[in-house]
Scaffold this active site. Structure first.
Site, PDB file in Angstrom:
ATOM      1  N   TYR A 130      86.473 -11.176 -61.440  1.00 41.01           N
ATOM      2  CA  TYR A 130      85.098 -11.011 -60.995  1.00 41.01           C
ATOM      3  C   TYR A 130      84.720  -9.521 -61.070  1.00 41.01           C
ATOM      4  CZ  TYR A 130      81.050 -11.171 -57.940  1.00 41.01           C
ATOM      5  OH  TYR A 130      79.791 -11.046 -57.418  1.00 41.01           O
ATOM      6  N   LYS A 162      80.235 -19.618 -52.842  1.00 39.55           N
ATOM      7  CA  LYS A 162      80.148 -20.505 -54.000  1.00 39.55           C
ATOM      8  C   LYS A 162      80.446 -21.949 -53.583  1.00 39.55           C
ATOM      9  CE  LYS A 162      79.531 -16.467 -55.815  1.00 39.55           C
ATOM     10  NZ  LYS A 162      80.574 -15.680 -56.427  1.00 39.55           N
ATOM     11  N   ASP A 218      92.433 -15.164 -56.647  1.00 39.18           N
ATOM     12  CA  ASP A 218      91.040 -15.492 -56.322  1.00 39.18           C
ATOM     13  C   ASP A 218      90.818 -16.943 -56.750  1.00 39.18           C
ATOM     14  OD1 ASP A 218      88.259 -15.868 -56.339  1.00 39.18           O
ATOM     15  OD2 ASP A 218      87.859 -13.765 -56.812  1.00 39.18           O
ATOM     16  N   ARG A 272      84.177  -8.764 -32.660  1.00 43.08           N
ATOM     17  CA  ARG A 272      84.717  -8.291 -33.946  1.00 43.08           C
ATOM     18  C   ARG A 272      86.170  -8.745 -34.078  1.00 43.08           C
ATOM     19  NH1 ARG A 272      86.848  -3.618 -33.913  1.00 43.08           N
ATOM     20  NH2 ARG A 272      85.129  -2.551 -32.884  1.00 43.08           N
TER      21      ARG A 272
HETATM   22  C1  LIG Z   1      81.059 -14.337 -56.255  1.00 47.80           C
HETATM   23  C2  LIG Z   1      82.490 -14.062 -56.460  1.00 47.80           C
HETATM   24  C3  LIG Z   1      83.146 -13.063 -55.709  1.00 47.80           C
HETATM   25  C4  LIG Z   1      82.408 -12.179 -54.716  1.00 47.80           C
HETATM   26  O1  LIG Z   1      81.945 -12.892 -53.628  1.00 47.80           O
HETATM   27  P1  LIG Z   1      80.633 -12.504 -52.782  1.00 47.80           P
HETATM   28  O2  LIG Z   1      80.568 -13.587 -51.771  1.00 47.80           O
HETATM   29  O3  LIG Z   1      79.499 -12.479 -53.742  1.00 47.80           O
HETATM   30  O4  LIG Z   1      80.883 -11.157 -52.203  1.00 47.80           O
HETATM   31  C5  LIG Z   1      84.498 -12.898 -55.905  1.00 47.80           C
HETATM   32  N1  LIG Z   1      85.189 -13.638 -56.805  1.00 47.80           N
HETATM   33  C6  LIG Z   1      84.580 -14.583 -57.547  1.00 47.80           C
HETATM   34  C7  LIG Z   1      85.383 -15.366 -58.524  1.00 47.80           C
HETATM   35  C8  LIG Z   1      83.220 -14.823 -57.400  1.00 47.80           C
HETATM   36  O5  LIG Z   1      82.631 -15.761 -58.158  1.00 47.80           O
END
Ligand SMILES: *Cc1c(COP(=O)(O)O)cnc(C)c1O
Length: 377
Positions: free
Chosen positions: A98, A195, A170, A46
Site C-alpha cells: 500500500y 475496507k 497486511d 487512551r
Molecule cells: C487502505 C489501506 C491501508 C491504509 O488504511 P487507512 O485506513 O486508509 O489508513 C493499508 N493497507 C492497505 C492494503 C489498504 O488498502
C-alpha cells in the site's frame, strides 16, 4: 465453531451488564475509581475503552492471534506497529505494498534510523538476499495492490524465521475470512478495517493482531504512547460491519469472478488481473494459502484516454479511492493510489495509465456488467 458463527458469537455478542445485543458505545474519557484498594481494568480512555476492547478481542480471535489493537486508521495501525523497531534496525518489505505503508517507511521511519529494503516478494531469493545482520522484520501484502501479485506466505515466512525475523502481513484485501497469516506462521497481521472489515464506506479504522503476548505488549506500549486510538463510535461501526463479513464477501467475490470472466471476453480490454483466473501468476500458491480470491480485480484498457472515458461513464460504480464497501468502486491507480510514484517506477511495476482497479460491491452483477459494457463502448 466455524468462521461464520464466530463472526456473530465471539464473546461480545451479548453485553454482560444489560443483555444488549448491540455492543454499548462507551463515550467517556475517564473512569472513576470505584474502590481505592482494588485494581480496576479501565482508568483513562487512551489506555483502554470497553467498546474498543470488544473489537480488539474480536479481531484477535478471528485472526487466531493472542492480542488485538484498534487504531484511528489503517495507517495508524501500520505506523504504530513499525514503532516497535529501533534506530539501526532494518526491515525487508515487499515493493508492492500500500502506498501509505511505503511512504511511512521511507519518508518517516527512515529519518529515525530504520533501514528499509524493498524487494519483489514474489521472488523468494530476492527476500533472502535483502536480509542483513540488522534485519528485524519482513513486511508483506498479498494479493498486492493493484495487480494482485501473489507472495508465497509460507515460503517467505520460512526464510524470515531462519534469520530470526518477525513477519508482518497486511491482510486488508482478504480479511481473516479468506486468509489467516498467523496460521501460516506470521507474527503480526495489520488491517485497514476501513475496507472489507468495516465494509460500508462509513468508517476509517485500523487493526493490528499479534501472534503472542510479548509482541502484543510492544504494540500496546506504542498504542498507549502515540495515542492513535480508534474512537468508541468507530469501533462500534467496525464491530457491526464484521458481523456481515462472510455474507458480504461471499456475494462480492462471486460477482468479482463473474466480472473477471466477462472482462476477458471484451475486445476493449487487453489484460485482466484476478487470482482466480487460470493464467494468473501465483494462482496455485494463492489457492494453497487462501480460502477465496477476494473482491478486488483490475484490468487494462487499450490506452489512457479509454481508461479515463470508462471511469467517467460508469454509473453503478463510484470513481474513487478505497475499496471493500458495499458500493462498487472503480479507481485509477496512476492518478490516485500511486500518483506519488514516479511514472517510470509505476510502469516498471505494471501500473500503467490504462490500468483500472475494481472493488466489487453488492449491486446485482447483471446490472454491473450491463453498465460496464456501455461504459467500455
Ligand atoms: C487502505 C489501506 C491501508 C491504509 O488504511 P487507512 O485506513 O486508509 O489508513 C493499508 N493497507 C492497505 C492494503 C489498504 O488498502
Amino acid at each position: 465453531m466455524r468462521f461464520a458463527t464466530r463472526l456473530i458469537h465471539n464473546g461480545h455478542a451479548i453485553d454482560k451488564t444489560t443483555g444488549a445485543l448491540g455492543t454499548p458505545i462507551v463515550l467517556t474519557s475517564t473512569f472513576a475509581k470505584l474502590d481505592m484498594n482494588a485494581d480496576q481494568e479501565f482508568d483513562y480512555a487512551r489506555s483502554g475503552n470497553p467498546t474498543r476492547k470488544a473489537l480488539e478481542e474480536t479481531i484477535a480471535q478471528l485472526e487466531g492471534g493472542a492480542k488485538g489493537y484498534a487504531f484511528a486508521s489503517g495507517m495508524a495501525a501500520i505506523g504504530s506497529t513499525l514503532g516497535i523497531f529501533s534506530s539501526g534496525d532494518h526491515i525487508v518489505t515487499a515493493e508492492d505494498i500500500y502506498g501509505g505503508s511505503y511512504r511511512i517507511m521511507n519518508n518517516f521511519y527512515k529519518r529515525w534510523g530504520l533501514g528499509v529494503s524493498a524487494v519483489d516478494s514474489t521472488d523468494l531469493d530476492a527476500i533472502k538476499e535483502a536480509i542483513k545482520p540488522s534485519t528485524k522484520a519482513l513486511f508483506l501484502e498479498t494479493p498486492s495492490n493493484p495487480l494482485l501479485k501473489i507472495t508465497d506466505l509460507k515460503g517467505a515466512i520460512a526464510i524470515a524465521k531462519e534469520s530470526g525475523l518477525i513477519t508482518i502481513v497486511d491482510n486488508t484485501f482478504l480479511t481473516p475470512y479468506l486468509q489467516r497469516p498467523i496460521a501460516l506462521g506470521a507474527d503480526i497481521v495489520v488491517h485497514s478495517a476501513t475496507k472489507f472489515l468495516g465494509g460500508h464506506s462509513d468508517v476509517v479504522l485500523g487493526l493490528a493482531v499479534t501472534q503472542n503476548e510479548e509482541l502484543g505488549r510492544k504494540i500496546y506500549a506504542v498504542q498507549n504512547s502515540f495515542g492513535a486510538i480508534a474512537s468508541p463510535s468507530d469501533c462500534f461501526l467496525t464491530i457491526r460491519g464484521i458481523k456481515t463479513l462472510k455474507a458480504r464477501l461471499d456475494a462480492e467475490q462471486a460477482s468479482a469472478a463473474k466480472l473477471a470472466d466477462w472482462l476477458k471476453t471484451r475486445s476493449e480490454v487487453t489484460d485482466v488481473y484476478y487470482p482466480a483466473l487460470r493464467e494468473h501468476k501465483g494462482r496455485e500458491i494463492h489457492e494453497k494459502q487462501a480460502d477465496g480470491f477476494g473482491a478486488v480485480l483490475s484490468f487494462k484498457t487499450k490506452n489512457k484516454q479509454k481508461a479515463i472515458d470508462f471511469l467517467g461513464a460508469v454509473k453503478y460504480a463510484a470513481a474513487a479511492v478505497s475499496l471493500g464497501g458495499v458500493e462498487t468502486i472503480v479507481s485509477y491507480p496512476a492518478q490516485m493510489s500511486h500518483a506519488a510514484m514516479p511514472q517510470k517506477e509505476r510502469e516498471r511495476l505494471g501500473i500503467t495509465d490504462s490500468l483500472i482497479r475494481i472493488s466489487v460491491g453488492l449491486e446485482d452483477i447483471d446490472d454491473l456488467i450491463a453498465d460496464f459494457e456501455e461504459a467500455l463502448r
